[in-house]
Design an enzyme around this catalytic site. Structure first.
Site, PDB file in Angstrom:
ATOM      1  N   GLY A   1      62.847  56.113  49.441  1.00  0.00           N
ATOM      2  CA  GLY A   1      62.344  55.282  50.523  1.00  0.00           C
ATOM      3  C   GLY A   1      62.166  53.861  50.028  1.00  0.00           C
ATOM      4  O   GLY A   1      62.810  53.426  49.068  1.00  0.00           O
TER       5      GLY A   1
ATOM      6  N   ARG B   1      51.713  61.759  46.197  1.00  0.00           N
ATOM      7  CA  ARG B   1      50.549  62.515  46.643  1.00  0.00           C
ATOM      8  C   ARG B   1      50.396  63.761  45.784  1.00  0.00           C
ATOM      9  O   ARG B   1      51.374  64.364  45.350  1.00  0.00           O
ATOM     10  CB  ARG B   1      50.691  62.946  48.112  1.00  0.00           C
TER      11      ARG B   1
ATOM     12  N   GLU C   1      41.103  65.097  44.608  1.00  0.00           N
ATOM     13  CA  GLU C   1      40.708  63.738  44.210  1.00  0.00           C
ATOM     14  C   GLU C   1      39.300  63.453  44.701  1.00  0.00           C
ATOM     15  O   GLU C   1      38.985  63.726  45.858  1.00  0.00           O
ATOM     16  CB  GLU C   1      41.696  62.722  44.785  1.00  0.00           C
TER      17      GLU C   1
ATOM     18  N   HIS D   1      44.610  57.161  40.915  1.00  0.00           N
ATOM     19  CA  HIS D   1      45.228  56.808  42.206  1.00  0.00           C
ATOM     20  C   HIS D   1      45.148  55.299  42.471  1.00  0.00           C
ATOM     21  O   HIS D   1      44.531  54.842  43.431  1.00  0.00           O
ATOM     22  CB  HIS D   1      44.578  57.579  43.351  1.00  0.00           C
ATOM     23  N   ILE D   2      45.816  54.545  41.615  1.00  0.00           N
ATOM     24  CA  ILE D   2      45.743  53.080  41.683  1.00  0.00           C
ATOM     25  C   ILE D   2      47.086  52.445  42.038  1.00  0.00           C
ATOM     26  O   ILE D   2      47.315  51.277  41.763  1.00  0.00           O
ATOM     27  CB  ILE D   2      45.221  52.490  40.361  1.00  0.00           C
TER      28      ILE D   2
END
Length: 320
Positions: free
Chosen positions: A156, A238, A267, A286-287
């Site tokens: 994508g 994810r 998370e 998750h940055i």
């Protein structure tokens, strides 16, 4: 009476100022601690608009109580935290924040690849703990990135941005996608491959697909066993796409060389999670989109979407 907006995390005042000029705005008072389930349910039952984070689960049960809710604007590209079918049934618009985080997330993914392949985490740990006693011929040796092959799962916007960076490192780009991308093939000399073939051939595998029923658990024990023993796996889309139990076994048994993780099934990831005990795991919280400029741009899209819907206009980034 002004429409009411609830924001599930504390955002900068300069970002939400335009909302306050037109609407009644209520906001959770913490940036670091998630809104409680009780408060979220109470607000959903009353407000006209909701600005959510990817950590907020908005399920069918919650939406049943929504009597005035017209829009949920999610501060993320993904929206699997929201029951979009239930929202659609109730006529609630759902929006996301695409495009503005593409380059920043690709930066993180490529940086995580470099850190994982070259063992930045274990090298830094040894240095900080006084374990670096002298230069040694094979000390802290990892795997090259330049001139190797990278397999991108999900071509994508972010996948193409990653491919552009890979070409700067003279990497051969393999990719797997639901449909072929002829423009990407030409621009990045990318080669389409079936998933199993990509896993067998790539020196580095980068996961950039969205979380869906189709992609849930798509990288498990069988897929990891197809990879090279010298390969690295990078997961930045994810949690839940990679089977974490299978990944732990593959890393511990040296079925693959290393993994770089930005996302997790749960998370925040528990500090005692088995994956965090392994020296060949580079883990960050998750940055992917975490630059000041990008996060502000995402917030701005949320503000614009909420304003558009409450003013009877079609929002730009509508997903439902």
């Amino acid at each position: 009476m002004k429409p009411t907006v609830f924001i599930t995390r504390k955002l900068p005042e300069e970002i939400i100022a335009p909302l306050k000029e037109k609407f009644t705005v209520r906001m959770w008072d913490s940036e670091d601690v998630a809104v409680t389930d009780y408060v979220l349910r109470e607000e959903i039952a009353q407000v006209d608009a909701l600005c959510t984070m990817l950590s907020d689960t908005i399920d069918r049960d919650m939406l049943e109580s929504a009597t005035n809710l017209k829009v949920i604007s999610n501060m993320a590209v993904g929206f699997n935290n929201i029951d979009t079918e239930a929202a659609k049934e109730k006529g609630i618009v759902v929006t996301n924040t695409p495009d503005v985080l593409t380059e920043t997330t690709a930066d993180l993914a490529f940086g995580l690849l470099l850190a994982t392949a070259r063992r930045f985490n274990s090298a830094e740990k040894e240095l900080r703990q006084g374990g670096w006693l002298s230069w040694t011929p094979m000390g802290f040796t990892g795997m090259d990135v330049h001139g190797t092959s990278v397999g991108i799962i999900g071509m994508g916007r972010i996948g193409e941005a990653f491919a552009r960076r890979a070409k700067g490192f003279n990497m051969h780009v393999l990719y797997h996608n639901r449909s072929r991308k002829s423009d990407a093939e030409k621009e990045y000399q990318a080669e389409f491959a079936e998933l199993d073939d990509l896993l067998k051939r790539a020196d580095h595998v980068v996961i950039l697909v969205p979380f869906t029923e189709e992609t849930k658990g798509m990288i498990g024990e069988r897929e990891l066993a197809l990879m090279k023993k010298t390969a690295t796996l990078i997961s930045v889309s994810r949690g839940g796409i990679v089977d974490e139990v299978a990944l732990y076994d593959a890393l511990k048994n040296e079925t693959i060389f290393a993994a770089g993780l930005d996302v997790y099934e749960t998370e925040p990831v528990p500090v005692r999670h088995p994956l965090l005990t392994l020296p060949n795991v580079t883990a960050v919280p998750h940055i992917g989109s975490a630059s000041v400029k990008t996060r502000h741009a995402m917030m701005q899209l949320n503000v614009e979407a909420i304003t558009d819907v409450l003013e009877g206009k079609e929002p730009e980034n509508r997903v439902v």
